[in-house]
Design a protein around this motif. Structure first.
Motif, PDB file in Angstrom:
ATOM      1  N   VAL A   2       1.940   9.271   2.504  1.00 59.21           N
ATOM      2  CA  VAL A   2       2.341   7.976   1.966  1.00 59.21           C
ATOM      3  C   VAL A   2       1.562   6.893   2.694  1.00 59.21           C
ATOM      4  CG1 VAL A   2       4.264   6.384   1.667  1.00 59.21           C
ATOM      5  CG2 VAL A   2       4.625   8.826   1.375  1.00 59.21           C
ATOM      6  N   GLU A   3       1.053   5.950   1.931  1.00 59.89           N
ATOM      7  CA  GLU A   3       0.238   4.880   2.489  1.00 59.89           C
ATOM      8  C   GLU A   3       1.051   3.996   3.430  1.00 59.89           C
ATOM      9  OE1 GLU A   3      -3.128   4.307   1.903  1.00 59.89           O
ATOM     10  OE2 GLU A   3      -2.950   6.297   1.012  1.00 59.89           O
ATOM     11  N   SER A   4       0.374   3.422   4.404  1.00 55.85           N
ATOM     12  CA  SER A   4       1.038   2.562   5.383  1.00 55.85           C
ATOM     13  C   SER A   4       1.623   1.308   4.738  1.00 55.85           C
ATOM     14  CB  SER A   4       0.063   2.168   6.496  1.00 55.85           C
ATOM     15  OG  SER A   4      -1.015   1.453   5.951  1.00 55.85           O
ATOM     16  N   HIS A   5       1.093   0.892   3.576  1.00 54.02           N
ATOM     17  CA  HIS A   5       1.631  -0.300   2.919  1.00 54.02           C
ATOM     18  C   HIS A   5       2.988  -0.022   2.262  1.00 54.02           C
ATOM     19  CE1 HIS A   5      -0.584   1.684  -0.372  1.00 54.02           C
ATOM     20  NE2 HIS A   5       0.315   1.145  -1.149  1.00 54.02           N
ATOM     21  N   LEU A   6       3.446   1.220   2.331  1.00 56.95           N
ATOM     22  CA  LEU A   6       4.746   1.565   1.759  1.00 56.95           C
ATOM     23  C   LEU A   6       5.781   1.760   2.863  1.00 56.95           C
ATOM     24  CD1 LEU A   6       3.702   4.066  -1.053  1.00 56.95           C
ATOM     25  CD2 LEU A   6       4.128   1.630  -1.215  1.00 56.95           C
ATOM     26  N   THR A   7       5.737   0.918   3.888  1.00 59.69           N
ATOM     27  CA  THR A   7       6.696   1.011   4.969  1.00 59.69           C
ATOM     28  C   THR A   7       7.931   0.199   4.636  1.00 59.69           C
ATOM     29  OG1 THR A   7       5.654  -0.838   6.099  1.00 59.69           O
ATOM     30  CG2 THR A   7       4.935   1.383   6.730  1.00 59.69           C
ATOM     31  N   ASP A   8       9.015   0.493   5.336  1.00 60.43           N
ATOM     32  CA  ASP A   8      10.298  -0.147   5.043  1.00 60.43           C
ATOM     33  C   ASP A   8      10.454  -1.441   5.844  1.00 60.43           C
ATOM     34  OD1 ASP A   8      12.765  -0.577   3.989  1.00 60.43           O
ATOM     35  OD2 ASP A   8      13.761   1.064   5.028  1.00 60.43           O
ATOM     36  N   ASN A   9      10.036  -2.551   5.283  1.00 57.05           N
ATOM     37  CA  ASN A   9      10.259  -3.870   5.871  1.00 57.05           C
ATOM     38  C   ASN A   9      10.557  -4.842   4.742  1.00 57.05           C
ATOM     39  OD1 ASN A   9       7.786  -5.015   4.842  1.00 57.05           O
ATOM     40  ND2 ASN A   9       6.696  -3.902   6.439  1.00 57.05           N
ATOM     41  N   GLY A  12       7.634  -5.577   2.435  1.00 54.68           N
ATOM     42  CA  GLY A  12       7.345  -4.364   1.670  1.00 54.68           C
ATOM     43  C   GLY A  12       8.369  -4.144   0.582  1.00 54.68           C
ATOM     44  N   ALA A  13       9.640  -4.422   0.880  1.00 52.19           N
ATOM     45  CA  ALA A  13      10.694  -4.253  -0.115  1.00 52.19           C
ATOM     46  C   ALA A  13      10.535  -5.248  -1.257  1.00 52.19           C
ATOM     47  CB  ALA A  13      12.066  -4.401   0.540  1.00 52.19           C
ATOM     48  N   LEU A  14      10.149  -6.495  -0.931  1.00 50.77           N
ATOM     49  CA  LEU A  14       9.926  -7.491  -1.987  1.00 50.77           C
ATOM     50  C   LEU A  14       8.759  -7.076  -2.866  1.00 50.77           C
ATOM     51  CD1 LEU A  14      10.369 -10.856  -0.064  1.00 50.77           C
ATOM     52  CD2 LEU A  14      11.858  -9.909  -1.833  1.00 50.77           C
ATOM     53  N   LEU A  77       9.860   3.285  -5.256  1.00 51.13           N
ATOM     54  CA  LEU A  77      11.155   3.107  -5.922  1.00 51.13           C
ATOM     55  C   LEU A  77      12.270   3.045  -4.890  1.00 51.13           C
ATOM     56  CD1 LEU A  77      12.834   3.021  -8.581  1.00 51.13           C
ATOM     57  CD2 LEU A  77      12.967   5.510  -8.390  1.00 51.13           C
ATOM     58  N   SER A  78      12.219   3.902  -3.884  1.00 46.63           N
ATOM     59  CA  SER A  78      13.267   3.900  -2.864  1.00 46.63           C
ATOM     60  C   SER A  78      13.243   2.617  -2.036  1.00 46.63           C
ATOM     61  CB  SER A  78      13.170   5.136  -1.966  1.00 46.63           C
ATOM     62  OG  SER A  78      12.064   5.054  -1.108  1.00 46.63           O
ATOM     63  N   LEU A  79      12.060   2.051  -1.819  1.00 46.74           N
ATOM     64  CA  LEU A  79      11.978   0.768  -1.123  1.00 46.74           C
ATOM     65  C   LEU A  79      12.520  -0.369  -1.979  1.00 46.74           C
ATOM     66  CD1 LEU A  79       8.449   0.963   0.543  1.00 46.74           C
ATOM     67  CD2 LEU A  79      10.663   1.043   1.691  1.00 46.74           C
ATOM     68  N   ALA A  80      12.311  -0.272  -3.289  1.00 43.49           N
ATOM     69  CA  ALA A  80      12.777  -1.318  -4.201  1.00 43.49           C
ATOM     70  C   ALA A  80      14.289  -1.291  -4.375  1.00 43.49           C
ATOM     71  CB  ALA A  80      12.093  -1.168  -5.559  1.00 43.49           C
ATOM     72  N   SER A  81      14.888  -0.112  -4.247  1.00 41.74           N
ATOM     73  CA  SER A  81      16.347   0.021  -4.377  1.00 41.74           C
ATOM     74  C   SER A  81      16.853   0.911  -3.253  1.00 41.74           C
ATOM     75  CB  SER A  81      16.717   0.581  -5.746  1.00 41.74           C
ATOM     76  OG  SER A  81      16.027   1.790  -5.983  1.00 41.74           O
ATOM     77  N   PRO A  82      16.948   0.365  -2.026  1.00 41.38           N
ATOM     78  CA  PRO A  82      17.246   1.161  -0.843  1.00 41.38           C
ATOM     79  C   PRO A  82      18.604   1.856  -0.849  1.00 41.38           C
ATOM     80  CG  PRO A  82      17.222  -1.173  -0.297  1.00 41.38           C
ATOM     81  CD  PRO A  82      16.765  -1.039  -1.711  1.00 41.38           C
TER      82      PRO A  82
END
Length: 92
Positions: A2-9, A12-14, A77-82
């Protein structure tokens, strides 16, 4: 990987939320079903569509999200809807 730009912050969530919002309702529906472990063939059967149509929705979702794999798409998707994927407009 998974790319580093897909981290949970928060940024990133926005970003993830806006990217997932860019999907069509059918692309989002297919992505959510993939995320909960439903196979392409089962999704096609459940939605009364061809396997090829589901494959096209998967490919378009990957392209629109700007990721390289379905694993990255599910992560986004998981970042968008945690609190869980949206299924039928509700959180599970």
């Amino acid at each position: 990987m998974v790319e580093s730009h897909l981290t949970d912050n928060s940024l990133g969530a926005l970003d993830a939320t806006s990217r997932v919002a860019s999907l069509s309702s059918r692309e989002r529906q297919v992505l959510v079903l993939v995320a909960v472990g439903i196979t392409t063939k089962a999704i096609a059967f459940d939605l009364d569509l061809s396997v090829r149509t589901i494959e096209v929705h998967r490919e378009r979702a990957i392209r629109r999200l700007g990721v390289r794999s379905m694993v990255e798409a599910v992560r986004l998707l998981s970042l968008a809807s945690p609190s869980g994927p949206l299924v039928g407009g509700r959180r599970h």
